[in-house]
Every structure is written in C-alpha cells, then in structure tokens.
Design an enzyme around this catalytic site. Structure first.
Site, short mmCIF file in Angstrom:
data_model
loop_
_atom_site.label_atom_id
_atom_site.label_comp_id
_atom_site.label_asym_id
_atom_site.label_seq_id
_atom_site.Cartn_x
_atom_site.Cartn_y
_atom_site.Cartn_z
N ASP A 1 -2.24 -10.63 -2.35
CA ASP A 1 -2.82 -10.19 -1.08
C ASP A 1 -4.31 -9.91 -1.33
O ASP A 1 -4.72 -9.61 -2.45
CB ASP A 1 -2.11 -8.91 -0.61
CG ASP A 1 -2.56 -8.45 0.76
OD1 ASP A 1 -1.92 -8.82 1.75
OD2 ASP A 1 -3.58 -7.71 0.84
N HIS B 1 0.82 -1.23 0.00
CA HIS B 1 0.00 0.00 0.00
C HIS B 1 0.85 1.27 0.00
O HIS B 1 0.32 2.36 -0.23
CB HIS B 1 -0.94 0.02 1.21
CG HIS B 1 -1.96 -1.07 1.20
ND1 HIS B 1 -2.85 -1.23 0.16
CD2 HIS B 1 -2.22 -2.07 2.07
CE1 HIS B 1 -3.62 -2.28 0.40
NE2 HIS B 1 -3.25 -2.82 1.56
#
Ligand code: SP5
Ligand code: ZN
Length: 372
Positions: free
Chosen positions: A207, A171
C-alpha cells in the site's frame, strides 16, 4: 484465482471524512470494492466466493477486546448521547504530551476510556479521517472473515487467493483504529497462519502508506516478518512511523523492514524497492506470504504522490509469485476509482502468470459495470 467477497462492506457507506478539520468527500467508499468485483468478473478468470464466519477469537488474538467492544457500540452510543452527525469522529485525542511528567503508573491509572462518544473515539482512534457509521462494525467484521477465508483457501492448497477486504486494515493497531481501518485484516490473517502452521510468516505491504498497525502488532515478534514499501512519513500519513531505522525489538529485532520512498517515485525506483522487499522475504523460512495490496501508489491516486502504471502492477504480481510461496492477497487502499478494477486485474493476472490484456474502460462491460 478465487476472490473472496462479501456485500456486507456496503453497510460501511461513507460519504464524508474530515481532512485537517474540514469535511471532504470520503476517499474510502463502497464503490471501490464494487469496481474491483465487477472488473474481476468481466475478466472471466476469477471465481467469486463468500466468506465463512470465523468468530471473534482470531480478532482478539491481535486486538484489544476493548477496541472490539468500542467499535461494536460506538454508533449506537453516539445516537444515545444525542450527538447528531453523519459519521463519528473524535473530539479530543490523548496526545502523549498531555501526560508529560507523570509516571507510567500514574498515566496507566488516569488515561482511561471516557464516556463521551467523541472522547471514546479519541481514546481508541488515530485520526479524524476514519469515519465510523451505522454499518461499520458489521462491515469490518466481514472484512476479517474475508481475510480468514482467503487464508483457508491457501492453507487448503490454493497457490494464491485474493480477499477483497473493505474496510482495509493495515493502520489498525492492537488497541487503535484509524486510517480508514478498523480491524487489521492482514495481521489477523498472519496470526492465524502462524497458529495453523507453526511456520514463520512474512507480510509484504505494498500500500502507498506505511502499515503502522501491522508493524506495531508484530514489533517484538520473531515469527512474523513485516516488509513495507511506502511513502516517506516525513511527507505522508501516518507521519509518526514508517522510517527505515524502525527494525523491531526483542525477538522481533531485524524482523521489521521499512522501505520509504520519496514523493514522485515512479516505476523503476518502485520495482527496485520491490526486489529489495522480496529479498528480505526470501531470506527467512516459511511457505506463506500475506500481501497488503494497495493501489494508492497509482499515478492518478487522489491521496498518493507516486506515479505507478497498470502494467507495472502486473510485473509486481509476477515478481511476487516468483518467490515460489503461497500468497494470501488482501486488499488495502487505492482511491482512484476508475482504475481500481483494472489495476487489481493486472496484479492478480501477474501472480497467475497470465498476460495482461487491458479491458475497455469501466461502464462498457457485459455485466453492467459501475458507470463513470
Ligand atoms: C488504507 C489506507 O490507504 N489508508 C490511508 C489513510 C489516509 N488518511 C489520511 C488522508 C489524508 C489525505 N490527504 C489528502 C491530500 C490531498 N492533496
Ligand atoms: Zn494507503
């Protein structure tokens, strides 16, 4: 398979995060990496190696030096400003609408980093769920060294190696931390591979969440293809990126492949998406793939909604290895602590072509596994 691990992650000893304004028990905790380390040790087929130091240059190859400096001093500044908190979280974020109507030049001149620690965290941060504590910077630097040492092993001739990165990375964007991530371990690894080999590199991100940071870093790049399978951003973090029509721009046009899946996705639909992702990787040249490996797709994950099972991780590892490329496998998320070690063991044994034989539950192993 070699497993790169550093105990420096223990300094990022999170206990709380904020979720929609409420303090809640942290999801991304030290126990996660310890569970995986202990379980791979119990397997007997994995060798643990420490990372070597790679310095700051590979980090600033993908991140804004201002982000690095902020993360380095954020905790001491919070303390120096007399703000008593168990972790640093932002006060105010620069929402894009705050600058509505202003020219780009005016925004560039005025939207600058403030002094207040809560303002600085808003300037550099994506969300309030990424707690920053005293040991975060050292841990995040070590996670980068774990990733780069995994790259060294693979470029040195290993068919695959696993970096037990913590904190995770996908992220984190060029100038932003968030989503439990501080430095983008996978992006730093991919950049280092491009630099070392001159080849094209693919990132396969499995993920549960879309890796907005990795997508952003390589958005205009023709030499790094980003392929991600994740929960639909309509219903899941990071909400504002990850849709199928985000395909890259400029030299990167067509190099970004997002495969969002709906809540409740199970093994069959997920495996079909894996096959599509692997096709997108096989379609471009290159000999190395970076895997952003998350286990928050597991059925019991506390923040995910998918329904994958441990045996399917073995199958995904097997299919990924069948690409015939060398694999730099880096840990991202996964928050159901009791299953993390077994899921990692299944995935990595799948890569190695070893069968998956479940071990007894954690806590009964020969090496003093974490209880519970
Ligand atoms: C690396 C990674 O997996 N980062 C994930 C960051 C997710 N941050 C937001 C967490 C929101 C939790 N929502 C909980 C809903 C429970 N019903
Ligand atoms: Zn995730």
């Amino acid at each position: 398979m070699q497993v790169v691990y550093s105990p420096a992650h223990l300094g990022h000893d999170t206990t709380l995060e904020t979720f929609m304004g409420m303090p809640v028990p942290a999801n991304e905790v030290a126990e996660r990496a310890e569970r995986i380390r202990v379980r791979l040790d119990e397997d007997g087929g994995f060798g643990l190696v420490p990372p070597t130091e790679h310095g700051e240059a590979p980090i600033t190859a993908v991140h804004d030096p201002g982000l690095v400096r902020f993360l380095e001093v954020a905790w001491s500044e919070l303390r120096a400003q007399g703000i008593v908190r168990p972790f640093l979280s932002a006060d105010t974020y620069p929402n894009r609408a705050m600058f509505e109507g202003m020219s780009e030049a005016a925004v560039a001149a005025m939207a600058r980093e403030p002094v207040h620690a809560g303002g600085r965290a808003g300037f550099w941060g994506l969300d309030s769920a990424a707690p920053l504590v005293a040991g975060t910077f050292v841990a995040a630097r070590a996670a980068v060294d774990v990733a780069l040492t995994t790259v060294d092993l693979v470029l040195g001739g290993e068919a695959a190696a696993y970096g037990l990165c913590r904190p995770p990375g996908h992220h984190a964007a060029r100038s932003m931390y968030g989503g439990y991530c501080f430095f983008n371990n996978a992006a730093i690894a991919a950049e280092a591979i491009v630099t070392a080999t001159g080849e094209r590199v693919a990132i396969l991100d499995v993920d549960y969440h879309h890796g907005n940071g990795s997508q952003g870093i390589f958005w205009r790049r023709g030499d790094v293809r980003y392929v991600s399978i994740h929960a639909d951003p309509d219903t899941d973090y990071p909400y504002f990126l990850g849709r199928a029509d985000e395909t890259g721009e400029g030299d990167g046009a067509g190099e970004n492949v997002n495969l969002p899946l709906p809540p409740g996705t199970g093994n069959a639909a997920y495996l079909a998406a894996v096959d599509r992702a692997l096709e997108a990787i096989a379609a471009v040249p290159g000999s190395v793939v970076v895997i952003s490996l998350g286990f928050d797709t597991y059925g019991l994950d506390p923040i995910g909604s998918f329904a994958l099972t441990t045996d399917v991780y073995h199958e995904i590892g097997r299919r990924t290895a069948a690409l015939g490329r060398r694999l730099v496998i880096l840990q991202e998320g996964g928050y159901h602590r009791p299953s993390l070690g077994e899921n990692a063991r299944a995935w990595l044994r799948g890569v190695e072509g070893r069968p998956f034989d479940p071990l007894p539950p954690a806590g009964f192993g020969p090496s003093g596994a974490v209880a519970g």
